[in-house]
Design a protein around this motif. Structure first.
Motif, PDB file in Angstrom:
ATOM      1  N   ARG A  32      41.928  49.603  54.137  1.00 47.29           N
ATOM      2  CA  ARG A  32      42.844  49.173  53.079  1.00 47.29           C
ATOM      3  C   ARG A  32      43.271  47.723  53.259  1.00 47.29           C
ATOM      4  N   ARG A  33      43.433  47.311  54.501  1.00 44.75           N
ATOM      5  CA  ARG A  33      43.781  45.913  54.764  1.00 44.75           C
ATOM      6  C   ARG A  33      42.650  44.995  54.285  1.00 44.75           C
ATOM      7  N   ALA A  34      41.418  45.381  54.530  1.00 38.85           N
ATOM      8  CA  ALA A  34      40.289  44.577  54.043  1.00 38.85           C
ATOM      9  C   ALA A  34      40.270  44.573  52.517  1.00 38.85           C
ATOM     10  N   GLN A  35      40.569  45.709  51.899  1.00 38.07           N
ATOM     11  CA  GLN A  35      40.564  45.780  50.441  1.00 38.07           C
ATOM     12  C   GLN A  35      41.655  44.898  49.831  1.00 38.07           C
ATOM     13  N   VAL A  36      42.861  44.943  50.391  1.00 40.81           N
ATOM     14  CA  VAL A  36      43.925  44.113  49.817  1.00 40.81           C
ATOM     15  C   VAL A  36      43.694  42.632  50.133  1.00 40.81           C
ATOM     16  N   ALA A  37      43.138  42.335  51.308  1.00 42.23           N
ATOM     17  CA  ALA A  37      42.814  40.936  51.622  1.00 42.23           C
ATOM     18  C   ALA A  37      41.750  40.420  50.658  1.00 42.23           C
ATOM     19  N   ASN A  38      40.776  41.263  50.335  1.00 42.77           N
ATOM     20  CA  ASN A  38      39.750  40.870  49.373  1.00 42.77           C
ATOM     21  C   ASN A  38      40.369  40.641  47.993  1.00 42.77           C
ATOM     22  N   TRP A  39      41.321  41.490  47.595  1.00 43.63           N
ATOM     23  CA  TRP A  39      41.989  41.284  46.307  1.00 43.63           C
ATOM     24  C   TRP A  39      42.774  39.981  46.321  1.00 43.63           C
ATOM     25  N   LEU A  40      43.475  39.691  47.425  1.00 42.88           N
ATOM     26  CA  LEU A  40      44.219  38.428  47.525  1.00 42.88           C
ATOM     27  C   LEU A  40      43.281  37.225  47.436  1.00 42.88           C
ATOM     28  N   LEU A  41      42.114  37.336  48.054  1.00 43.28           N
ATOM     29  CA  LEU A  41      41.111  36.267  47.962  1.00 43.28           C
ATOM     30  C   LEU A  41      40.648  36.108  46.516  1.00 43.28           C
ATOM     31  N   TYR A  42      40.384  37.224  45.848  1.00 43.60           N
ATOM     32  CA  TYR A  42      40.007  37.194  44.432  1.00 43.60           C
ATOM     33  C   TYR A  42      41.121  36.544  43.607  1.00 43.60           C
ATOM     34  N   TYR A  43      42.355  36.944  43.852  1.00 44.54           N
ATOM     35  CA  TYR A  43      43.484  36.353  43.134  1.00 44.54           C
ATOM     36  C   TYR A  43      43.494  34.836  43.344  1.00 44.54           C
ATOM     37  N   ARG A  44      43.372  34.430  44.596  1.00 42.45           N
ATOM     38  CA  ARG A  44      43.433  33.006  44.946  1.00 42.45           C
ATOM     39  C   ARG A  44      42.333  32.203  44.254  1.00 42.45           C
ATOM     40  N   THR A  45      41.117  32.764  44.204  1.00 39.13           N
ATOM     41  CA  THR A  45      39.994  31.999  43.669  1.00 39.13           C
ATOM     42  C   THR A  45      39.829  32.118  42.159  1.00 39.13           C
ATOM     43  N   ALA A  46      40.259  33.222  41.570  1.00 37.95           N
ATOM     44  CA  ALA A  46      39.953  33.441  40.149  1.00 37.95           C
ATOM     45  C   ALA A  46      41.170  33.621  39.241  1.00 37.95           C
ATOM     46  N   LEU A  47      42.316  33.994  39.786  1.00 34.60           N
ATOM     47  CA  LEU A  47      43.455  34.313  38.926  1.00 34.60           C
ATOM     48  C   LEU A  47      44.623  33.336  39.039  1.00 34.60           C
ATOM     49  N   HIS A  48      44.810  32.755  40.202  1.00 34.47           N
ATOM     50  CA  HIS A  48      45.977  31.905  40.454  1.00 34.47           C
ATOM     51  C   HIS A  48      46.047  30.752  39.455  1.00 34.47           C
ATOM     52  N   GLY A  49      47.175  30.680  38.766  1.00 42.48           N
ATOM     53  CA  GLY A  49      47.410  29.578  37.839  1.00 42.48           C
ATOM     54  C   GLY A  49      46.758  29.722  36.476  1.00 42.48           C
ATOM     55  N   VAL A  50      46.044  30.824  36.251  1.00 41.44           N
ATOM     56  CA  VAL A  50      45.364  31.021  34.966  1.00 41.44           C
ATOM     57  C   VAL A  50      46.269  31.858  34.060  1.00 41.44           C
ATOM     58  N   PRO A  51      46.550  31.393  32.847  1.00 46.31           N
ATOM     59  CA  PRO A  51      47.413  32.160  31.931  1.00 46.31           C
ATOM     60  C   PRO A  51      46.792  33.524  31.585  1.00 46.31           C
ATOM     61  N   LEU A  52      47.657  34.487  31.331  1.00 46.30           N
ATOM     62  CA  LEU A  52      47.215  35.848  31.034  1.00 46.30           C
ATOM     63  C   LEU A  52      46.248  35.903  29.856  1.00 46.30           C
ATOM     64  N   ASP A  53      46.509  35.148  28.795  1.00 46.13           N
ATOM     65  CA  ASP A  53      45.608  35.202  27.641  1.00 46.13           C
ATOM     66  C   ASP A  53      44.208  34.697  27.999  1.00 46.13           C
ATOM     67  N   GLU A  54      44.120  33.721  28.887  1.00 49.45           N
ATOM     68  CA  GLU A  54      42.806  33.233  29.335  1.00 49.45           C
ATOM     69  C   GLU A  54      42.109  34.295  30.190  1.00 49.45           C
ATOM     70  N   LEU A  55      42.858  34.975  31.034  1.00 43.69           N
ATOM     71  CA  LEU A  55      42.272  36.049  31.851  1.00 43.69           C
ATOM     72  C   LEU A  55      41.744  37.174  30.956  1.00 43.69           C
ATOM     73  N   GLN A  56      42.501  37.500  29.918  1.00 42.68           N
ATOM     74  CA  GLN A  56      42.070  38.544  28.986  1.00 42.68           C
ATOM     75  C   GLN A  56      40.818  38.105  28.227  1.00 42.68           C
ATOM     76  N   ARG A  57      40.749  36.830  27.856  1.00 37.52           N
ATOM     77  CA  ARG A  57      39.563  36.310  27.164  1.00 37.52           C
ATOM     78  C   ARG A  57      38.341  36.408  28.083  1.00 37.52           C
ATOM     79  N   ARG A  58      38.504  36.024  29.333  1.00 44.30           N
ATOM     80  CA  ARG A  58      37.394  36.095  30.291  1.00 44.30           C
ATOM     81  C   ARG A  58      36.926  37.537  30.501  1.00 44.30           C
ATOM     82  N   LYS A  59      37.879  38.444  30.563  1.00 47.68           N
ATOM     83  CA  LYS A  59      37.530  39.855  30.765  1.00 47.68           C
ATOM     84  C   LYS A  59      36.734  40.384  29.568  1.00 47.68           C
TER      85      LYS A  59
END
Length: 171
Positions: A120-147
């Motif tokens: 679980r620690r590896a899974q949450v660390a991986n999510w934090l890495l994903y957040y850092r590289t792909a989500l941090h600072g990106v507005p919600l509407d842009e994230l929804q558009r990308r999805k």
């Protein structure tokens, strides 16, 4: 935006090496999911949590298993929450943790000695890495558009034939 210091490679390494407490690790993930603790009521506020996540988890869920009790009735909600978190990470971001932490000396866990807590620690660390590289600072509407864009591309991909299922004929 520059990446936050509290999810640096060094912090992610501390998480997987179990050098942070389960409570600290949960709180860090909750912060980046958008949960905030009210200073007046001491209650958790999900106003800034990703909408679908907030709908499913109006209160921040235990993602690590702080009790270290792995009976079904105690652990099932923890397991489901961390699985939901992991499913939110797109495939192209699922293998980044080892690549990121290898220069710091971590090349993953070995099967012998693997525990639910380490997984679980590896899974949450991986999510934090994903957040850092792909989500941090990106507005919600842009994230929804990308999805939506990613879903459209996946829908256009040819269907892969079933393998080893009842839909596959023997003759």
């Amino acid at each position: 935006l520059p990446p936050p210091d509290d999810i640096s490679d060094e912090v992610l390494l501390k998480i997987v090496l179990q050098e942070t407490t389960d409570e600290e690790t949960n709180a860090l993930v909750w912060k980046y999911l958008g949960y905030r603790r009210s200073t007046q009521t001491d209650a958790w506020d999900a106003t800034f949590v990703f909408p679908k996540w907030a709908e499913r988890y109006p209160q921040p869920p235990d993602l690590i298993g702080v009790t270290r009790t792995y009976t079904r009735e105690v652990d099932e909600p923890v397991l489901r929450a961390v699985q939901s978190l992991q499913r939110s990470v797109p495939t192209e971001h699922k293998k980044g943790l080892v690549r990121t932490l290898k220069p710091l000396g971590w090349s993953g866990y070995i099967l012998d000695g693997l525990t639910p807590n380490k997984t679980r620690r590896a899974q949450v660390a991986n999510w934090l890495l994903y957040y850092r590289t792909a989500l941090h600072g990106v507005p919600l509407d842009e994230l929804q558009r990308r999805k939506a864009e990613r879903a459209a591309v996946e829908a256009q991909a040819p269907a892969r034939p079933p393998t080893g299922t009842t839909k596959q004929g023997v003759i």
